[in-house]
Enzyme design. Structure first.
Site, PDB file in Angstrom:
ATOM      1  N   GLY A  36       0.830  -1.165   0.077  1.00 28.74           N
ATOM      2  CA  GLY A  36       0.024   0.034  -0.071  1.00 28.74           C
ATOM      3  C   GLY A  36       1.035   1.351   0.169  1.00 28.74           C
ATOM      4  O   GLY A  36       1.961   1.176   0.467  1.00 28.74           O
ATOM      5  N   SER A  37       0.404   2.246  -0.504  1.00 32.02           N
ATOM      6  CA  SER A  37       0.821   3.540  -0.385  1.00 32.02           C
ATOM      7  C   SER A  37      -0.101   4.834  -0.470  1.00 32.02           C
ATOM      8  O   SER A  37      -1.235   4.369  -0.939  1.00 32.02           O
ATOM      9  CB  SER A  37       1.791   3.750  -1.734  1.00 32.02           C
ATOM     10  OG  SER A  37       1.075   3.799  -3.119  1.00 32.02           O
ATOM     11  N   GLY A  38       0.577   5.828   0.232  1.00 29.15           N
ATOM     12  CA  GLY A  38      -0.494   7.104   0.108  1.00 29.15           C
ATOM     13  C   GLY A  38       0.342   8.195   0.504  1.00 29.15           C
ATOM     14  O   GLY A  38       1.468   8.326   0.409  1.00 29.15           O
ATOM     15  N   VAL A  76       3.430   1.043   2.781  1.00 30.72           N
ATOM     16  CA  VAL A  76       3.251  -0.062   3.648  1.00 30.72           C
ATOM     17  C   VAL A  76       3.843  -1.224   3.138  1.00 30.72           C
ATOM     18  O   VAL A  76       3.517  -1.567   1.863  1.00 30.72           O
ATOM     19  CB  VAL A  76       1.897  -0.056   3.914  1.00 30.72           C
ATOM     20  CG1 VAL A  76       1.748  -1.465   5.077  1.00 30.72           C
ATOM     21  CG2 VAL A  76       1.164   1.240   4.608  1.00 30.72           C
ATOM     22  N   LYS A 109       5.188   0.538   7.967  1.00 29.45           N
ATOM     23  CA  LYS A 109       4.820   1.818   7.391  1.00 29.45           C
ATOM     24  C   LYS A 109       6.036   2.470   7.437  1.00 29.45           C
ATOM     25  O   LYS A 109       6.507   2.803   8.561  1.00 29.45           O
ATOM     26  CB  LYS A 109       3.553   2.186   7.959  1.00 29.45           C
ATOM     27  CG  LYS A 109       3.224   3.591   7.088  1.00 29.45           C
ATOM     28  CD  LYS A 109       1.887   4.145   7.378  1.00 29.45           C
ATOM     29  CE  LYS A 109       1.292   4.802   6.333  1.00 29.45           C
ATOM     30  NZ  LYS A 109      -0.318   4.965   6.383  1.00 29.45           N
ATOM     31  N   MET A 140       1.214   9.690   3.144  1.00 29.26           N
ATOM     32  CA  MET A 140       1.651   9.528   4.588  1.00 29.26           C
ATOM     33  C   MET A 140       3.050   8.498   4.272  1.00 29.26           C
ATOM     34  O   MET A 140       3.771   8.722   5.154  1.00 29.26           O
ATOM     35  CB  MET A 140       0.831   8.815   5.422  1.00 29.26           C
ATOM     36  CG  MET A 140      -0.033  10.312   6.003  1.00 29.26           C
ATOM     37  SD  MET A 140      -1.031   9.769   7.359  1.00 29.26           S
ATOM     38  CE  MET A 140       0.168   9.608   8.717  1.00 29.26           C
ATOM     39  N   GLY A 141       2.870   7.708   3.344  1.00 30.64           N
ATOM     40  CA  GLY A 141       4.178   6.852   3.353  1.00 30.64           C
ATOM     41  C   GLY A 141       3.759   5.406   2.685  1.00 30.64           C
ATOM     42  O   GLY A 141       2.661   5.515   1.827  1.00 30.64           O
ATOM     43  N   ASP A 195      -6.523  13.086  11.439  1.00 28.91           N
ATOM     44  CA  ASP A 195      -6.865  12.344  10.012  1.00 28.91           C
ATOM     45  C   ASP A 195      -7.911  11.575  10.024  1.00 28.91           C
ATOM     46  O   ASP A 195      -7.800  10.592   9.400  1.00 28.91           O
ATOM     47  CB  ASP A 195      -5.464  12.286   9.638  1.00 28.91           C
ATOM     48  CG  ASP A 195      -5.414  12.429   7.949  1.00 28.91           C
ATOM     49  OD1 ASP A 195      -6.428  12.982   7.207  1.00 28.91           O
ATOM     50  OD2 ASP A 195      -4.720  11.324   7.317  1.00 28.91           O
TER      51      ASP A 195
END
Length: 507
Positions: free
Chosen positions: A26-28, A33, A49, A30-31, A149
């Site tokens: 995963g990615s977004g 995973v 993460k 904030m960073g 958040d």
């Protein structure tokens, strides 16, 4: 986003001499995973993460360590907050933290929700937030935590044999770390998510729990309608600043006219969206009371509690075949077992094959008290340094002290593998009660159900145990399992306390 230094599949080194990174999951904003194996715990899967920010100096490292430590402490107190195990900073300066690896769906992929499911999930989200807002006690001082958040992407919903759907809130404490370590190159830089930010968050003010309540109101609106309360012309900061500060939210009835929403719930959501923090619910407890009131007024099609006395015996024994039940009633207490309060697993030999069972010796009054208790089970397995399984059955009744029935099984033992394989093949197993008082006869037989996900895990663990090399360190694995058992006990009780409506008897 810059590519993580660990994203290359050619990198097979250990992180912090403990975590074997496997793949990006995963990615977004904030960073990123990664799925990893915790070598110290026998290859237990974890999620790691890596934050997008680089920790450039000692002060920032200390700030991150503080936030990660508080987040980890918080996760031990609520089953609705993703568990954080560890944290650190990589050799390249990237902060990371290690979480439990969970298979579920993001709330953003589930909305819009039916009204009963909305209430079920929202209550759990509120319980997690309430725990954080009440704070963590460190050295005699209480530190309240504000998430900063709250949004559907930070809510994970996983299958659960007790609650059916279990909510986990992600990224607690990390948003604050990112916020106060951000560069000051622009006054408008912040790390929230614009559609969910409170007016005071956009203004850069000091935040308290009421900011999370505003974000929760936005999310509640979206959970029911699939839409945001505002539809600005652009997604830029200025447009959202105007919406949150000056524009009233849309009416839920206008966004989804077919949704028959109780007026009290509509009022509650709109109160959470008030521009001024003083006009919102002042704490999560007020929201929880509002949800409880909805249930009491029969607005929702939720099952009612059944009194224990009305639970029929067929409900208790529905999972067992007549042959298994008759076999259990004919059993005698084994001569090689002591006359004392104990529990042990043993295979029953019936005509159709073997069935795993739990044998218990308890005082008569305890057996009588727990006849109508609900049964829950959990399984924990570690491969290294020695393959061992912990099988826990819990007899739970809100009016009684919980009765824990743990069994540690050495999975290098062929008989134990057969026993676990039987658990995997049969969806129910019997609990056979013998009286501590003479003549120590069988006085009750009830059953406990194993859900399909657990049964599949058991099958996998049996296969893994068969293929592992010989080991002679069962005491070390048992010690590790005992530590995990203590954590699991508190988590399981929290789940049961989070379950507002419980039907007594077989689950």
């Amino acid at each position: 986003m810059n590519q993580s230094p660990f994203a290359s599949p050619s990198n097979t080194g250990l992180l912090a001499n403990r975590y074997q990174l496997k793949q990006l999951i995963g990615s977004g904003g904030m960073g990123e995973v990664f799925l990893a194996d915790d070598i110290l715990l026998g290859g237990t899967p974890v999620a790691i993460k890596f934050l997008a920010k680089t920790v450039a100096n000692t002060k920032m490292q200390q700030d991150f360590a503080r936030e990660a430590l508080m987040s980890a402490a918080l996760s031990q107190r609520s089953v609705h907050i993703v568990r954080a195990y560890d944290y650190g900073v990589s050799e390249k300066g990237q902060p990371f933290y290690v979480m439990e690896y969970l298979c579920g769906k993001s709330l953003k992929d589930l909305i819009p929700l039916s009204l009963p499911m909305f209430v079920t999930l929202l209550r759990q989200i509120c319980l997690g937030l309430q725990c954080a807002h009440q704070g963590i006690n460190i050295d005699g001082k209480v530190y309240p935590l504000v998430h900063r958040d709250i949004k559907p992407a930070n809510i994970l919903v996983i299958p659960d044999p007790i609650l059916d759907k279990l909510v986990k809130i992600l990224d607690f404490g990390i948003a604050k770390f990112l916020n106060y370590t951000s560069t000051a190159s622009t006054s408008r830089e912040f790390n929230g998510t614009l559609p969910y930010c409170s007016p005071e968050q956009l203004d850069g003010e000091k935040l308290d729990s009421r900011s999370d309540i505003y974000s929760l109101g936005v999310m509640m609106f979206e959970m029911l309608t699939g839409k945001k309360p505002w539809q600005p012309e652009t997604d830029y900061f200025g447009a959202w600043y105007k919406a949150h500060h000056f524009e009233p939210p849309q009416a839920i009835a206008d966004v989804n006219p077919s949704l028959k929403l109780p007026q009290d719930l509509d009022n509650l959501i709109m109160a959470c969206l008030a521009k001024k923090a003083s006009d919102r619910p002042q704490n999560i407890a007020q929201i929880l009371r509002g949800l409880e009131s909805l249930g009491q007024q029969n607005y929702l099609s939720l099952p009612k509690n059944l009194p224990a006395k009305s639970t029929p015996s067929s409900l208790l024994l529905s999972g067992l075949s007549t042959t298994v039940e008759q076999t259990c009633w004919q059993l005698l207490w084994p001569q090689d077992k002591p006359i004392q309060e104990i529990v042990f697993p043993k295979l029953l030999d019936i005509k159709q094959g073997f069935v795993a069972a739990l044998w218990l010796m308890l005082p008569k009054h305890e057996i009588k008290n727990h006849t109508f208790s609900s049964r829950y089970n959990q399984f924990i397995f570690i491969k290294s340094p020695h393959p061992m399984l912990l099988w826990v059955t819990l007899l739970y009744n809100r009016q009684l002290t919980p009765k824990w029935l743990p069994c540690y099984l050495d999975m290098q033992n062929l008989q134990n593998r057969r026993l676990v394989n039987s658990l995997a093949e049969n969806k129910d197993y019997p609990l056979i009660f013998f009286t501590l008082e003479a003549p120590h006869t069988c006085t009750n037989v009830i059953s406990s159900h194993i859900d399909p996900t657990q049964r599949q895990m058991l099958k996998t663990w049996v296969k893994q145990s068969q293929n592992l090399p010989p080991s002679c360190q069962p005491h070390l694995s048992k010690h590790l399992l005992k530590q995990q058992y203590k954590q699991m006990q508190s988590q399981l009780l929290q789940r049961l306390e989070s379950k507002p409506l419980v039907v007594s008897g077989h689950i």
